[in-house]
Write an enzyme that holds these catalytic residues in place. Structure first.
Site, PDB file in Angstrom:
ATOM      1  N   ILE A 117      35.226   6.450  27.305  1.00  0.00           N
ATOM      2  CA  ILE A 117      34.626   5.381  28.122  1.00  0.00           C
ATOM      3  C   ILE A 117      33.295   5.853  28.702  1.00  0.00           C
ATOM      4  O   ILE A 117      32.294   5.127  28.661  1.00  0.00           O
ATOM      5  CB  ILE A 117      35.609   4.976  29.256  1.00  0.00           C
ATOM      6  CG1 ILE A 117      36.843   4.276  28.661  1.00  0.00           C
ATOM      7  CG2 ILE A 117      34.914   4.083  30.282  1.00  0.00           C
ATOM      8  CD1 ILE A 117      37.964   3.987  29.659  1.00  0.00           C
ATOM      9  N   SER A 161      42.109   2.610  37.474  1.00  0.00           N
ATOM     10  CA  SER A 161      42.998   2.339  36.332  1.00  0.00           C
ATOM     11  C   SER A 161      43.955   1.216  36.683  1.00  0.00           C
ATOM     12  O   SER A 161      44.318   1.035  37.855  1.00  0.00           O
ATOM     13  CB  SER A 161      43.819   3.585  35.993  1.00  0.00           C
ATOM     14  OG  SER A 161      44.815   3.266  35.038  1.00  0.00           O
ATOM     15  N   TYR A 217      49.508  10.314  38.001  1.00  0.00           N
ATOM     16  CA  TYR A 217      48.227   9.746  37.546  1.00  0.00           C
ATOM     17  C   TYR A 217      47.934   8.447  38.311  1.00  0.00           C
ATOM     18  O   TYR A 217      46.836   8.249  38.832  1.00  0.00           O
ATOM     19  CB  TYR A 217      48.285   9.486  36.038  1.00  0.00           C
ATOM     20  CG  TYR A 217      47.075   8.764  35.487  1.00  0.00           C
ATOM     21  CD1 TYR A 217      45.885   9.445  35.239  1.00  0.00           C
ATOM     22  CD2 TYR A 217      47.120   7.394  35.206  1.00  0.00           C
ATOM     23  CE1 TYR A 217      44.779   8.781  34.727  1.00  0.00           C
ATOM     24  CE2 TYR A 217      46.013   6.723  34.686  1.00  0.00           C
ATOM     25  CZ  TYR A 217      44.843   7.422  34.456  1.00  0.00           C
ATOM     26  OH  TYR A 217      43.737   6.758  33.957  1.00  0.00           O
ATOM     27  N   LYS A 223      44.798   7.423  40.894  1.00  0.00           N
ATOM     28  CA  LYS A 223      43.904   6.273  40.698  1.00  0.00           C
ATOM     29  C   LYS A 223      44.000   5.294  41.878  1.00  0.00           C
ATOM     30  O   LYS A 223      43.027   4.614  42.211  1.00  0.00           O
ATOM     31  CB  LYS A 223      44.219   5.582  39.371  1.00  0.00           C
ATOM     32  CG  LYS A 223      43.877   6.458  38.155  1.00  0.00           C
ATOM     33  CD  LYS A 223      42.391   6.798  38.105  1.00  0.00           C
ATOM     34  CE  LYS A 223      41.979   7.536  36.851  1.00  0.00           C
ATOM     35  NZ  LYS A 223      40.538   7.717  36.738  1.00  0.00           N
ATOM     36  N   ILE A 279      42.679   1.291  26.813  1.00  0.00           N
ATOM     37  CA  ILE A 279      41.410   1.370  26.084  1.00  0.00           C
ATOM     38  C   ILE A 279      41.537   2.478  25.043  1.00  0.00           C
ATOM     39  O   ILE A 279      41.994   3.579  25.355  1.00  0.00           O
ATOM     40  CB  ILE A 279      40.246   1.711  27.055  1.00  0.00           C
ATOM     41  CG1 ILE A 279      40.210   0.730  28.251  1.00  0.00           C
ATOM     42  CG2 ILE A 279      38.909   1.726  26.315  1.00  0.00           C
ATOM     43  CD1 ILE A 279      39.939  -0.726  27.904  1.00  0.00           C
ATOM     44  N   THR A 303      40.866   5.497  23.342  1.00  0.00           N
ATOM     45  CA  THR A 303      40.095   6.734  23.514  1.00  0.00           C
ATOM     46  C   THR A 303      41.017   7.921  23.209  1.00  0.00           C
ATOM     47  O   THR A 303      42.207   7.739  22.947  1.00  0.00           O
ATOM     48  CB  THR A 303      39.604   6.912  24.972  1.00  0.00           C
ATOM     49  OG1 THR A 303      40.745   7.093  25.816  1.00  0.00           O
ATOM     50  CG2 THR A 303      38.783   5.747  25.479  1.00  0.00           C
TER      51      THR A 303
HETATM   52  N1  LIG Z   1      41.632   5.050  28.095  1.00  0.00           N
HETATM   53  C1  LIG Z   1      42.313   4.285  28.922  1.00  0.00           C
HETATM   54  O1  LIG Z   1      43.175   3.489  28.508  1.00  0.00           O
HETATM   55  C2  LIG Z   1      42.050   4.351  30.406  1.00  0.00           C
HETATM   56  C3  LIG Z   1      42.690   3.407  31.215  1.00  0.00           C
HETATM   57  C4  LIG Z   1      42.464   3.435  32.573  1.00  0.00           C
HETATM   58  C5  LIG Z   1      41.600   4.354  33.131  1.00  0.00           C
HETATM   59  N2  LIG Z   1      40.988   5.268  32.319  1.00  0.00           N
HETATM   60  C6  LIG Z   1      40.088   6.219  32.967  1.00  0.00           C
HETATM   61  O2  LIG Z   1      38.833   6.169  32.334  1.00  0.00           O
HETATM   62  C7  LIG Z   1      38.182   7.430  32.468  1.00  0.00           C
HETATM   63  C8  LIG Z   1      37.697   7.889  31.092  1.00  0.00           C
HETATM   64  O3  LIG Z   1      38.842   8.162  30.291  1.00  0.00           O
HETATM   65  P1  LIG Z   1      38.850   8.060  28.706  1.00  0.00           P
HETATM   66  O4  LIG Z   1      39.924   7.138  28.319  1.00  0.00           O
HETATM   67  O5  LIG Z   1      37.478   7.842  28.206  1.00  0.00           O
HETATM   68  O6  LIG Z   1      39.399   9.515  28.339  1.00  0.00           O
HETATM   69  P2  LIG Z   1      38.680  10.790  27.690  1.00  0.00           P
HETATM   70  O7  LIG Z   1      39.691  11.867  27.808  1.00  0.00           O
HETATM   71  O8  LIG Z   1      38.123  10.453  26.380  1.00  0.00           O
HETATM   72  O9  LIG Z   1      37.461  11.056  28.686  1.00  0.00           O
HETATM   73  C9  LIG Z   1      37.578  11.750  29.889  1.00  0.00           C
HETATM   74  C10 LIG Z   1      36.399  12.698  30.000  1.00  0.00           C
HETATM   75  O10 LIG Z   1      36.505  13.402  31.245  1.00  0.00           O
HETATM   76  C11 LIG Z   1      36.151  14.743  31.003  1.00  0.00           C
HETATM   77  N3  LIG Z   1      36.729  15.632  32.014  1.00  0.00           N
HETATM   78  C12 LIG Z   1      38.023  15.952  32.197  1.00  0.00           C
HETATM   79  N4  LIG Z   1      38.157  16.861  33.170  1.00  0.00           N
HETATM   80  C13 LIG Z   1      36.899  17.113  33.632  1.00  0.00           C
HETATM   81  C14 LIG Z   1      36.372  17.978  34.624  1.00  0.00           C
HETATM   82  N5  LIG Z   1      37.168  18.782  35.351  1.00  0.00           N
HETATM   83  N6  LIG Z   1      35.039  17.988  34.831  1.00  0.00           N
HETATM   84  C15 LIG Z   1      34.215  17.197  34.083  1.00  0.00           C
HETATM   85  N7  LIG Z   1      34.653  16.377  33.123  1.00  0.00           N
HETATM   86  C16 LIG Z   1      35.985  16.330  32.898  1.00  0.00           C
HETATM   87  C17 LIG Z   1      36.726  15.033  29.614  1.00  0.00           C
HETATM   88  O11 LIG Z   1      36.160  16.187  29.033  1.00  0.00           O
HETATM   89  C18 LIG Z   1      36.395  13.744  28.879  1.00  0.00           C
HETATM   90  O12 LIG Z   1      35.144  13.812  28.256  1.00  0.00           O
HETATM   91  C19 LIG Z   1      39.210   8.382  33.088  1.00  0.00           C
HETATM   92  O13 LIG Z   1      38.963   8.474  34.483  1.00  0.00           O
HETATM   93  C20 LIG Z   1      40.518   7.669  32.842  1.00  0.00           C
HETATM   94  O14 LIG Z   1      41.498   8.023  33.801  1.00  0.00           O
HETATM   95  C21 LIG Z   1      41.199   5.289  30.969  1.00  0.00           C
END
Ligand SMILES: NC(=O)c1ccc[n+]([C@@H]2O[C@H](COP(=O)([O-])OP(=O)(O)OC[C@H]3O[C@@H](n4cnc5c(N)ncnc54)[C@H](O)[C@@H]3O)[C@@H](O)[C@H]2O)c1
Length: 253
Positions: free
Chosen positions: A17, A138, A153, A157, A186, A188
């Site tokens: 994202i 989230s 988690y 959030k 989403i 990912t």
């Molecule tokens: N994918 C989903 O369905 C979904 C749903 C709700 C919320 N989210 C939230 O969206 C955001 C992005 O998630 P995503 O789905 O793209 O997952 P993702 O794992 O692809 O991306 C998360 C990114 O955060 C980085 N990260 C993790 N720990 C870190 C740290 N200590 N310092 C710096 N960077 C760090 C990772 O390296 C990664 O690039 C997250 O906060 C996640 O909780 C995702």
């Protein structure tokens, strides 16, 4: 929603994202400072057509974060916007959660978000012409979906959403707006990780949302660009769920 001349800091911007948000801000003409722990972003930032720099940064390390924000201010001259997308997940039974893993979730998702927002807001306060902060929360902070087990988690959030509302009031005198976005499912690496551990989730991700499909990272970008832009000048303290309707109810399997 043009962002020419503005600098946006995006954490977790090396993939998923966060990376889509980096591309969307660049498409709107904005410069981007990208923070992540990964060695390098999954896409070449030099092809974005704006000023885009990568800062390898762990958001749980305050000294590293302070150093990175100092570099960003030196490199870009200002910070107008900040999006906190860095996050980690643990999808497992409540009974199996252990202290160290919970502490890690709290550090990345809550403290990492809190202190990135703080450092961005300090720069905005200093500049004196406002700013916009978007925290990625989230759907897990609103509701639980049978099969997924996101007790800690979801708690992190929930903290992000409450933080957003507190900050929206506290930072309003400086015209710093603070909003959050609550994505549903989403596609990912994060959802892939959950589904690999529990393959039944593949069909839940596509069948539970009333819209009838899993979300794509591109489903998030329009709302975030809106919240960052002057089009949202009177919007602060809002959480926008982007869930394909899941927030209203799920399709029974
Ligand atoms: N994918 C989903 O369905 C979904 C749903 C709700 C919320 N989210 C939230 O969206 C955001 C992005 O998630 P995503 O789905 O793209 O997952 P993702 O794992 O692809 O991306 C998360 C990114 O955060 C980085 N990260 C993790 N720990 C870190 C740290 N200590 N310092 C710096 N960077 C760090 C990772 O390296 C990664 O690039 C997250 O906060 C996640 O909780 C995702």
């Amino acid at each position: 929603m043009n962002m020419t001349g503005k600098t946006t800091v995006i954490t977790g911007g090396a993939r998923g994202i966060g990376l889509s948000l980096v591309e969307a801000v660049a498409d709107a003409g904005g410069d981007v400072a990208v923070l992540d722990v990964l060695e390098e972003p999954k896409k070449d930032l030099s092809k974005l057509g704006v000023t885009a720099r990568y800062y390898r940064t762990d958001v749980t390390k305050m000294d590293v974060l302070e150093d990175t924000f100092e570099k960003i201010e030196r490199d870009f001259g200002r910070i107008d916007n900040c999006v906190t997308a860095a996050g980690i997940v643990a999808d497992k039974s409540f009974f199996d959660h252990e202290w160290d893993e919970c502490e890690r979730l709290l550090k990345v998702n809550v403290l990492g978000t809190f202190f990135c927002a703080q450092l961005a807001a300090k720069a905005m306060r200093e500049q004196g012409d406002g700013g916009s902060i978007v925290l990625i929360a989230s759907i897990a902070s609103h509701m639980a979906i049978p099969l997924q087990r996101l007790s800690m988690y979801g708690a992190t959030k929930g903290a992000v959403r409450v933080m957003m509302r507190q900050l929206s009031v506290e930072l309003a005198p400086w015209n710093i707006r603070v909003n959050s976005v609550s994505p549903g499912f989403i596609r990912t690496d994060m959802t892939e990780l959950c589904a690999t551990q529990q393959p039944e989730l593949y069909s839940v991700f596509n069948s539970a949302p009333p819209i009838g499909r899993i979300g794509e990272t591109s489903d998030i970008t329009g709302v975030v660009n809106y919240l960052l832009s002057d089009a949202a000048a009177y919007t602060t303290g809002a959480d926008i769920p982007i869930t394909g309707g899941l927030i209203g109810g799920r399709i029974a399997s």
